[in-house]
Design an enzyme around this catalytic site. Structure first.
Site, PDB file in Angstrom:
ATOM      1  N   ARG A 119       0.495  24.987  -0.818  1.00 37.84           N
ATOM      2  CA  ARG A 119      -0.744  25.260  -1.559  1.00 37.84           C
ATOM      3  C   ARG A 119      -1.280  23.948  -2.125  1.00 37.84           C
ATOM      4  O   ARG A 119      -1.165  23.663  -3.316  1.00 37.84           O
ATOM      5  CB  ARG A 119      -0.481  26.297  -2.656  1.00 37.84           C
ATOM      6  CG  ARG A 119      -0.082  27.658  -2.083  1.00 37.84           C
ATOM      7  CD  ARG A 119       0.240  28.654  -3.169  1.00 37.84           C
ATOM      8  NE  ARG A 119      -0.949  29.052  -3.920  1.00 37.84           N
ATOM      9  CZ  ARG A 119      -1.765  30.051  -3.576  1.00 37.84           C
ATOM     10  NH1 ARG A 119      -1.524  30.732  -2.470  1.00 37.84           N
ATOM     11  NH2 ARG A 119      -2.799  30.369  -4.310  1.00 37.84           N
ATOM     12  N   GLN A 124      -6.344  24.239   2.015  1.00 38.49           N
ATOM     13  CA  GLN A 124      -7.047  25.430   1.538  1.00 38.49           C
ATOM     14  C   GLN A 124      -7.671  26.239   2.666  1.00 38.49           C
ATOM     15  O   GLN A 124      -7.674  27.467   2.638  1.00 38.49           O
ATOM     16  CB  GLN A 124      -8.122  25.031   0.521  1.00 38.49           C
ATOM     17  CG  GLN A 124      -7.557  24.669  -0.844  1.00 38.49           C
ATOM     18  CD  GLN A 124      -8.642  24.318  -1.838  1.00 38.49           C
ATOM     19  OE1 GLN A 124      -9.769  24.006  -1.471  1.00 38.49           O
ATOM     20  NE2 GLN A 124      -8.308  24.358  -3.114  1.00 38.49           N
ATOM     21  N   ASP A 127      -5.209  28.717   4.261  1.00 34.38           N
ATOM     22  CA  ASP A 127      -4.504  29.630   3.355  1.00 34.38           C
ATOM     23  C   ASP A 127      -4.779  31.088   3.702  1.00 34.38           C
ATOM     24  O   ASP A 127      -5.689  31.722   3.162  1.00 34.38           O
ATOM     25  CB  ASP A 127      -4.909  29.321   1.913  1.00 34.38           C
ATOM     26  CG  ASP A 127      -4.057  30.047   0.888  1.00 34.38           C
ATOM     27  OD1 ASP A 127      -3.252  30.916   1.290  1.00 34.38           O
ATOM     28  OD2 ASP A 127      -4.200  29.766  -0.315  1.00 34.38           O
ATOM     29  N   SER A 130      -4.505  33.752   0.793  1.00 30.75           N
ATOM     30  CA  SER A 130      -5.702  33.880  -0.037  1.00 30.75           C
ATOM     31  C   SER A 130      -6.798  34.654   0.687  1.00 30.75           C
ATOM     32  O   SER A 130      -7.449  35.534   0.113  1.00 30.75           O
ATOM     33  CB  SER A 130      -6.220  32.494  -0.440  1.00 30.75           C
ATOM     34  OG  SER A 130      -5.335  31.878  -1.348  1.00 30.75           O
ATOM     35  N   TYR A 224       1.999  30.102  -8.221  1.00 28.76           N
ATOM     36  CA  TYR A 224       2.469  31.471  -8.333  1.00 28.76           C
ATOM     37  C   TYR A 224       3.171  31.674  -9.668  1.00 28.76           C
ATOM     38  O   TYR A 224       3.683  30.728 -10.282  1.00 28.76           O
ATOM     39  CB  TYR A 224       3.465  31.792  -7.211  1.00 28.76           C
ATOM     40  CG  TYR A 224       2.861  31.853  -5.835  1.00 28.76           C
ATOM     41  CD1 TYR A 224       2.093  32.935  -5.435  1.00 28.76           C
ATOM     42  CD2 TYR A 224       3.075  30.823  -4.913  1.00 28.76           C
ATOM     43  CE1 TYR A 224       1.545  32.999  -4.165  1.00 28.76           C
ATOM     44  CE2 TYR A 224       2.537  30.886  -3.634  1.00 28.76           C
ATOM     45  CZ  TYR A 224       1.775  31.979  -3.272  1.00 28.76           C
ATOM     46  OH  TYR A 224       1.247  32.038  -2.023  1.00 28.76           O
TER      47      TYR A 224
END
Length: 368
Positions: A119, A124, A127, A130, A224
Site C-alpha cells: 500500500r 495505488q 490496489d 480498494s 490497516y
C-alpha cells in the site's frame, strides 16, 4: 507474451479478470491475449467484444492455457488446469491459508496475489482491494435501504414529517467510507467509527459524525487496523451495545488481514436494536463482525432485527467491478512487460511484495 483469461468458476462469481477495454490496450503493447469462451458473459461482456478488442476466444480451459505465459483471474484458479511454469495473477487470498500457498508452490508455478501489493503511492492504481471494497460499501447501503422498513431521508409530507434513518458504519476503510458517503447521499443521518484515530477526519469530511472511543494505538501496517488485545476488544464491545441500539442500520466493515474479523456487534448489541433494524456484515467471509451473522445468509434475530451476511458484493455489480479490477491487473502487469515478453523485476518493491510463489518456491515461509 501470451496472457489468458479463464471463465471464473466459483459459485456466484460474475466478474471477469480483463474487460475488452483493457485487452485492447494490452494488445497494442504486443501482448497476445486469449479469453475462454463466455468468460465475460456474466458481466454483460460477450465474446464478440473481446474479439473486436483483439483477443482470441478459446473453447475450453485446456486449450486456453496451452503455451500461455500468464493467467489473469479474479479468484483462485483451478489448479488442476495449470501447466508447470505458468504465472498466475489474481486475488488468491494467501493470508491465513498456508496450505493453499504450498499447493501453488508444489505445482511449480509463479503466483502474484493482488491482496499482497504494497500500500504505497506508486501502487495505488493496482490496489484491487480498494477498487472492490468501494463497490462492497456502496452495495451494502443499497441492501440496507432495500430491507429497512423506513425511508432513509427525512420527508415532509401533508401527512406529517418522517425523520431520517440513523446509520452507523463500523470501520472507516475504503468500504466504510464509501458506505458513509452513499448513506449520506440517500439522506440518512450517519455516524462512523474506527479504532484508528486518523479515520476521524476522513469520516467527518463526508459529513458524518464520528463515534469516539479510545482503545489506544490501533493502527497497523499499510493503514490497516491491527488486532486488538482481548481487553481492548471486550471494552469496545461493551461500548458498542448502547450506541448500536440507537441506530436503524449498522454496516460493519472491520477486517484484520489474515485474521478472523473482530467481533464488534455482540448478541446484546443486536438485542438493543429496534425490530425492523438492519445489520449488513461485510466481514461475513472472515467470520463476521456480528455475533449472529451467518455467511451468505440473511436471518432475522428473535427481536426482529435483520442480519445480512452476503459475501462477495462486488460480484453483484460485475461490469463495473470487472472494469476496475481489469485496470488494476493492467497497472500491475504493464511494468513487467518488456519488448512483448513477460520479464518482472523481482527487485522491485511491488513485484516482490505481490509475489507469493516464484518458480515453485513458497515465498511466504511455509513448509518447503
Amino acid at each position: 507474451m501470451k496472457l489468458v483469461v479463464p471463465r471464473e468458476r466459483a459459485v456466484h462469481e460474475r466478474r471477469v479478470a480483463l474487460v475488452p477495454e483493457t485487452v485492447a490496450k494490452l494488445v497494442k503493447s504486443s501482448v497476445t491475449v486469449a479469453v475462454e469462451h463466455d468468460a465475460g458473459k456474466e458481466a454483460a461482456l460477450p465474446d464478440v467484444l473481446y474479439e473486436k478488442a483483439g483477443a482470441s476466444i478459446a473453447p475450453d480451459i485446456v486449450t486456453l492455457v496451452a503455451n500461455a505465459d500468464v493467467v489473469a483471474c479474479v479468484g483462485r484458479p483451478d489448479l488442476a488446469t495449470l501447466p508447470r511454469g505458468i504465472t498466475v495473477v489474481g486475488m488468491l487470498a494467501p493470508l491465513g491459508d498456508p496450505a493453499f500457498v504450498q499447493e501453488l508452490a508444489s505445482i511449480g508455478i509463479t503466483a502474484f496475489a493482488m491482496e499482497m501489493i504494497p500500500r504505497i503511492t506508486r501502487a495505488q492504481s493496482m490496489d484491487a482491494l480498494s477498487s472492490q471494497n468501494n463497490i462492497a460499501g456502496y452495495k451494502a447501503v443499497l441492501l440496507a435501504a432495500n430491507n429497512l422498513p423506513k425511508f432513509f431521508p427525512m420527508l415532509t409530507t401533508a401527512a406529517g414529517t418522517i425523520p431520517p434513518a440513523k446509520v452507523l458504519v463500523l470501520g472507516a476503510g475504503v468500504a466504510g467510507l464509501q458506505a458513509i458517503a452513499t448513506a449520506r447521499r440517500l439522506g440518512a443521518v450517519v455516524t462512523g467509527y474506527d479504532v484508528r484515530a486518523a479515520a476521524k477526519e476522513q469520516v467527518q469530511s463526508l459529513g458524518a459524525s464520528f463515534l469516539e472511543f479510545d482503545v489506544g494505538d490501533a493502527e497497523g501496517s499499510g493503514g490497516y487496523a491491527k488486532e486488538l488485545t482481548p481487553e481492548q476488544a471486550e471494552a469496545q464491545r461493551q461500548f458498542m451495545v448502547e450506541n448500536i441500539g440507537r441506530n436503524d442500520v449498522v454496516i460493519t466493515t472491520a477486517l484484520v488481514p489474515g485474521k478472523r474479523a473482530p467481533l464488534l456487534v455482540s448478541e446484546d448489541a443486536v438485542n438493543a436494536m429496534a425490530p425492523g433494524s438492519v445489520v449488513v456484515d461485510l466481514a461475513a467471509e472472515a467470520g463476521g463482525n456480528c455475533a449472529l451473522t451467518q455467511r451468505d445468509k440473511t436471518i432475522t434475530a428473535p427481536n426482529g432485527v435483520l442480519i445480512i451476511g452476503t459475501t462477495n458484493l462486488p460480484a453483484t455489480m460485475p461490469q463495473h467491478a470487472s472494469q476496475l479490477y481489469s485496470r488494476n491487473i493492467q497497472a500491475l502487469l504493464t511494468p513487467m512487460i518488456r519488448d512483448g515478453a513477460f520479464a518482472p523485476d523481482f527487485e522491485d518493491d511491488i513485484v516482490k511484495g505481490a509475489c507469493i510463489v516464484r518458480e515453485g518456491k513458497n515465498l511466504l515461509g511455509g513448509p518447503q
